[in-house]
Design an enzyme around this catalytic site. Structure first.
Site, mmCIF file in Angstrom:
data_model
loop_
_atom_site.group_PDB
_atom_site.id
_atom_site.type_symbol
_atom_site.label_atom_id
_atom_site.label_comp_id
_atom_site.label_asym_id
_atom_site.label_seq_id
_atom_site.Cartn_x
_atom_site.Cartn_y
_atom_site.Cartn_z
ATOM 1 N N LYS A 1 0.951 -1.166 0.049
ATOM 2 C CA LYS A 1 0.054 0.009 0.066
ATOM 3 C C LYS A 1 0.891 1.356 0.097
ATOM 4 C CE LYS A 1 -4.367 -1.788 1.865
ATOM 5 N NZ LYS A 1 -5.184 -1.946 3.192
ATOM 6 N N LYS B 1 -5.769 -10.741 -6.624
ATOM 7 C CA LYS B 1 -6.994 -10.922 -5.453
ATOM 8 C C LYS B 1 -8.142 -10.053 -5.697
ATOM 9 C CE LYS B 1 -6.430 -8.774 -1.381
ATOM 10 N NZ LYS B 1 -5.913 -8.257 -0.057
ATOM 11 N N LYS C 1 -12.144 -5.091 -2.368
ATOM 12 C CA LYS C 1 -12.955 -4.038 -2.465
ATOM 13 C C LYS C 1 -12.323 -2.698 -2.782
ATOM 14 C CE LYS C 1 -14.158 -5.181 2.414
ATOM 15 N NZ LYS C 1 -13.079 -4.731 3.278
#
Ligand code: TYM
Length: 332
Positions: A112, A195, A198
């Site tokens: 991230k 993956k 969301k």
């Protein structure tokens, strides 16, 4: 009963089916034999920028989806993380026994922060796994059912518990991650080596629990496959078809070979149509139930408040012990 803890971030209006298959389905089964605690981790969600009004809405929506998917708030303790201040308090204490390098090795943080750049990466994102350890350790947890991507965080939690126990004396139960191998990682339908998430950039490969069923059916029909044309599990060479097979098997409780047999000699069109039906059948009722619950937010808030009170009691006991152990002076 042994204790179970798990949670999800309210980071979108709807959960995606990776959350459902990788976590919620296990939660639903395990709540029968465990004293289960499930949180909506809003404090984790604010480690990246959130619109305040929307965050409140997403928090309710996430809780409603837990219940709609079969988590029973009269049996399990289903609550909002920020309603129990002990989470933030224990996270502070645990951060003082966490190594800077140790936290820096978390792969989710590295992914991230390299995407956001160092100025857009908050310190909260860095200490995120410490807050997650606090969630788990406050409840003297035995097992933590999660998808594959959370495994490293649960390992860190174990390390912190052991370190704290050896430095200050027995305080925390050391939890075990429970990861369902076959469904630990559901992939994006358009990009079946990534993956499902969301926070995916494109929505085309993500199946949302609260989407119109016909919309999800269309996404299944458009899922990326390959040119071989045979319905066969082969993760390496056929990631798209293999992912669809895993989803099919998980939602029906059938074995993959039985599904391969059913579609032997038939094309991907038939197979996808079959899966689309399964998806509609499974998610249609969950969606309806969630929307019903969301139509009465006051009632939902009452359920969450009652459950937070139960959680607070358990968490408070652990936190008081921790404060004593580290030598904080008791307020008399
Ligand atoms: P979160 O909100 O990203 O995801 C919630 C759960 O869904 C699983 N999951 C998946 N499983 C299979 N395939 C996928 N594509 C997929 N995507 C997500 C996740 O592994 C997770 O189990 N840090 C956690 C939330 C958390 C937590 C905790 C979990 C906070 N405190 C304490 C357990 C215990 C998270 O961000 O999950």
């Amino acid at each position: 009963k042994p204790r179970l803890y798990s949670g999800m971030q309210p980071s979108a209006d709807s959960l995606q089916i990776g959350n459902y298959i990788g976590a919620l389905m296990q939660w639903r089964d395990l709540q029968q034999s465990y004293d289960a605690f499930f949180s909506v981790v809003d404090l984790h969600a604010i480690t990246v920028a959130q619109d305040p009004e929307h965050l409140r809405e997403k928090t309710r929506r996430t809780a409603a989806q837990y219940i709609a998917a079969g988590i029973e708030p009269s049996k399990s303790t289903l609550y909002v993380q920020s309603h129990v201040p002990a989470h933030a308090e224990l996270a502070w204490i645990l951060s003082t026994v966490t190594g800077f390098g140790e936290a820096g090795r978390m792969t989710q943080f590295k992914d991230k922060s390299s995407r956001y750049g160092s100025d857009a990466t908050s310190v909260g994102l860095f200490t995120y796994p410490v807050l997650m350890a606090a969630d788990i350790l406050l409840y003297q947890t035995d097992i933590v059912p999660v998808g594959d991507d959370q495994k490293q965080h649960v390992e860190l939690t174990r390390d912190l518990a052991e370190r704290f126990n050896s430095r200050f004396g027995q305080t925390f139960r050391v939890p075990m991650p429970v990861i369902q191998q076959e469904t630990a990682r559901i992939y994006d339908l358009q990009n079946p080596t990534a993956k499902m998430s969301k926070s995916a950039e494109s929505d085309a490969g993500v199946l949302w629990l609260l989407d119109e069923p016909s919309k999800s059916a269309k996404k299944v029909m458009r899922a990326v496959t390959d040119s071989e044309g045979s319905v066969r599990y082969d993760r390496e060479n056929k990631p798209g078809v293999s992912n669809l097979l895993v989803i099919y098997a998980a939602l029906t409780g059938r074995q993959i070979p039985a599904i391969e047999d059913e579609y032997a000699g038939r094309g991907y069109g038939d197979f996808k149509k079959g899966l689309a039906e399964v998806v509609v059948e499974e998610f249609g009722p969950v969606r309806e139930r969630a929307l019903e619950l969301l139509a009465d937010p006051a009632e939902l808030d009452r359920v969450l408040a009652a459950n937070a009170a139960k959680a607070e009691e358990v968490a408070g006991r652990t936190l008081a012990d921790v404060y004593d152990k580290v030598g904080l002076l008791r307020r008399v």
